[in-house]
Design a protein around this motif. Structure first.
Motif, PDB file in Angstrom:
ATOM      1  N   UNK A  64       0.824  -1.068   0.032  1.00 46.56           N
ATOM      2  CA  UNK A  64       0.120   0.039   0.224  1.00 46.56           C
ATOM      3  C   UNK A  64       0.840   1.127   0.114  1.00 46.56           C
ATOM      4  N   UNK A  65       1.823   0.941   0.649  1.00 43.18           N
ATOM      5  CA  UNK A  65       2.950   2.299   0.594  1.00 43.18           C
ATOM      6  C   UNK A  65       3.601   2.607  -0.690  1.00 43.18           C
ATOM      7  N   UNK A  66       3.825   1.624  -1.414  1.00 43.57           N
ATOM      8  CA  UNK A  66       4.194   1.771  -2.891  1.00 43.57           C
ATOM      9  C   UNK A  66       3.159   2.283  -3.788  1.00 43.57           C
ATOM     10  N   UNK A  67       1.829   1.792  -3.477  1.00 36.81           N
ATOM     11  CA  UNK A  67       0.830   2.392  -4.328  1.00 36.81           C
ATOM     12  C   UNK A  67       0.556   3.833  -4.117  1.00 36.81           C
ATOM     13  N   UNK A  68       0.409   4.077  -2.803  1.00 38.94           N
ATOM     14  CA  UNK A  68       0.168   5.455  -2.400  1.00 38.94           C
ATOM     15  C   UNK A  68       1.380   6.391  -2.871  1.00 38.94           C
ATOM     16  N   UNK A  69       2.648   6.009  -2.734  1.00 39.85           N
ATOM     17  CA  UNK A  69       3.379   6.853  -3.261  1.00 39.85           C
ATOM     18  C   UNK A  69       3.406   7.233  -4.926  1.00 39.85           C
ATOM     19  N   UNK A  70       2.665   6.376  -5.708  1.00 40.93           N
ATOM     20  CA  UNK A  70       2.875   6.617  -6.962  1.00 40.93           C
ATOM     21  C   UNK A  70       1.344   7.626  -7.238  1.00 40.93           C
ATOM     22  N   UNK A  71       0.653   8.045  -6.120  1.00 41.05           N
ATOM     23  CA  UNK A  71      -0.399   8.939  -6.471  1.00 41.05           C
ATOM     24  C   UNK A  71       0.021  10.447  -5.991  1.00 41.05           C
ATOM     25  N   UNK A  72      -0.793  11.263  -6.765  1.00 41.81           N
ATOM     26  CA  UNK A  72      -0.790  12.737  -6.162  1.00 41.81           C
ATOM     27  C   UNK A  72      -1.038  12.862  -4.738  1.00 41.81           C
ATOM     28  N   UNK A  73      -0.854  13.891  -3.829  1.00 43.45           N
ATOM     29  CA  UNK A  73      -1.278  13.980  -2.549  1.00 43.45           C
ATOM     30  C   UNK A  73      -2.683  14.150  -2.445  1.00 43.45           C
ATOM     31  N   UNK A  74      -3.558  14.684  -3.305  1.00 42.30           N
ATOM     32  CA  UNK A  74      -4.841  14.571  -3.522  1.00 42.30           C
ATOM     33  C   UNK A  74      -5.424  13.259  -3.491  1.00 42.30           C
ATOM     34  N   UNK A  75      -5.028  12.741  -4.443  1.00 41.79           N
ATOM     35  CA  UNK A  75      -5.292  11.058  -4.616  1.00 41.79           C
ATOM     36  C   UNK A  75      -4.857  10.387  -3.303  1.00 41.79           C
ATOM     37  N   UNK A  76      -3.806  10.537  -2.733  1.00 36.96           N
ATOM     38  CA  UNK A  76      -3.511   9.678  -1.515  1.00 36.96           C
ATOM     39  C   UNK A  76      -4.607  10.179  -0.508  1.00 36.96           C
ATOM     40  N   UNK A  77      -4.912  11.396  -0.135  1.00 38.66           N
ATOM     41  CA  UNK A  77      -6.036  11.457   0.853  1.00 38.66           C
ATOM     42  C   UNK A  77      -7.213  10.940   0.401  1.00 38.66           C
ATOM     43  N   UNK A  78      -7.828  10.813  -0.945  1.00 38.57           N
ATOM     44  CA  UNK A  78      -8.926  10.331  -1.235  1.00 38.57           C
ATOM     45  C   UNK A  78      -8.813   8.797  -1.009  1.00 38.57           C
ATOM     46  N   UNK A  79      -7.747   8.170  -1.636  1.00 39.02           N
ATOM     47  CA  UNK A  79      -7.616   6.743  -1.645  1.00 39.02           C
ATOM     48  C   UNK A  79      -7.511   6.093  -0.171  1.00 39.02           C
ATOM     49  N   UNK A  80      -6.859   6.859   0.820  1.00 46.28           N
ATOM     50  CA  UNK A  80      -6.661   6.489   1.923  1.00 46.28           C
ATOM     51  C   UNK A  80      -8.078   6.434   2.833  1.00 46.28           C
ATOM     52  N   UNK A  81      -8.839   7.594   2.509  1.00 47.08           N
ATOM     53  CA  UNK A  81     -10.184   7.683   3.238  1.00 47.08           C
ATOM     54  C   UNK A  81     -11.021   6.551   2.868  1.00 47.08           C
ATOM     55  N   UNK A  82     -10.996   6.224   1.264  1.00 42.41           N
ATOM     56  CA  UNK A  82     -11.775   5.099   0.626  1.00 42.41           C
ATOM     57  C   UNK A  82     -11.385   3.937   1.145  1.00 42.41           C
ATOM     58  N   UNK A  83     -10.019   3.561   1.344  1.00 42.06           N
ATOM     59  CA  UNK A  83      -9.556   2.296   1.798  1.00 42.06           C
ATOM     60  C   UNK A  83      -9.934   2.163   3.234  1.00 42.06           C
ATOM     61  N   UNK A  84      -9.765   3.178   3.923  1.00 39.87           N
ATOM     62  CA  UNK A  84     -10.246   2.903   5.635  1.00 39.87           C
ATOM     63  C   UNK A  84     -11.731   2.634   5.756  1.00 39.87           C
ATOM     64  N   UNK A  85     -12.503   3.393   4.949  1.00 39.52           N
ATOM     65  CA  UNK A  85     -13.962   2.915   4.917  1.00 39.52           C
ATOM     66  C   UNK A  85     -14.146   1.490   4.458  1.00 39.52           C
TER      67      UNK A  85
END
Length: 144
Positions: A64-85
């Motif tokens: 997940x760390x590698x995946x998230x670092x490939x995203x923009x900071x805005x996408x990281x925030x969105x994806x982290x929120x979706x993943x947590x939910x």
């Protein structure tokens, strides 16, 4: 993810997780499913010991760390929120552990598949627990 794999919630979670990791791209989704399934198999094998479980948890964190670092900071925030939910819904039982496709059936009890008059019936079953298969008492012979 280790908790999902080891508690049987994985089958329901995996398609939603693959969709999230593929960023909604159906072509990438198949590849993500394959990669996730390989990681889940490794996780299941590793969890025989505490040290193996810790290694599996670290592997998922790195994934997940590698995946998230490939995203923009805005996408990281969105994806982290979706993943947590998503994870919370599955682990807390808010989402069903069973996932079926368009032509699938989910059953919480008996499923009977039968055929008559020389026809044949079949089904694909994925089960946690056990399966009992009964064969017909009459002998069927082939006709030409």
């Amino acid at each position: 993810m280790v908790e999902a794999v080891t508690t049987g919630r994985w089958l329901g979670l995996r398609p939603d997780l693959a969709r999230l990791l593929a960023c909604g791209d159906p072509e990438r989704e198949h590849g993500e499913l394959s990669r996730l399934d390989a990681m889940a198999r490794e996780t299941g094998l590793a969890c025989a010991s505490l040290a193996g479980r810790l290694r599996a948890e670290t592997a998922w964190q790195m994934c997940f760390s590698m995946f998230l670092t490939s995203l923009s900071s805005q996408e990281q925030i969105r994806v982290c929120g979706e993943l947590a939910v998503l994870v919370a819904q599955y682990l807390n039982g808010a989402r069903p552990a069973v996932h079926v496709g368009d032509a699938g059936v989910a059953a919480g009890s008996d499923v009977n598949i039968g055929a008559d008059r020389g026809s044949m019936a079949g089904g694909v079953v994925q089960v946690e627990g056990g399966v009992h298969i009964a064969f017909p008492s009459a002998t069927v012979t082939g006709r030409r």
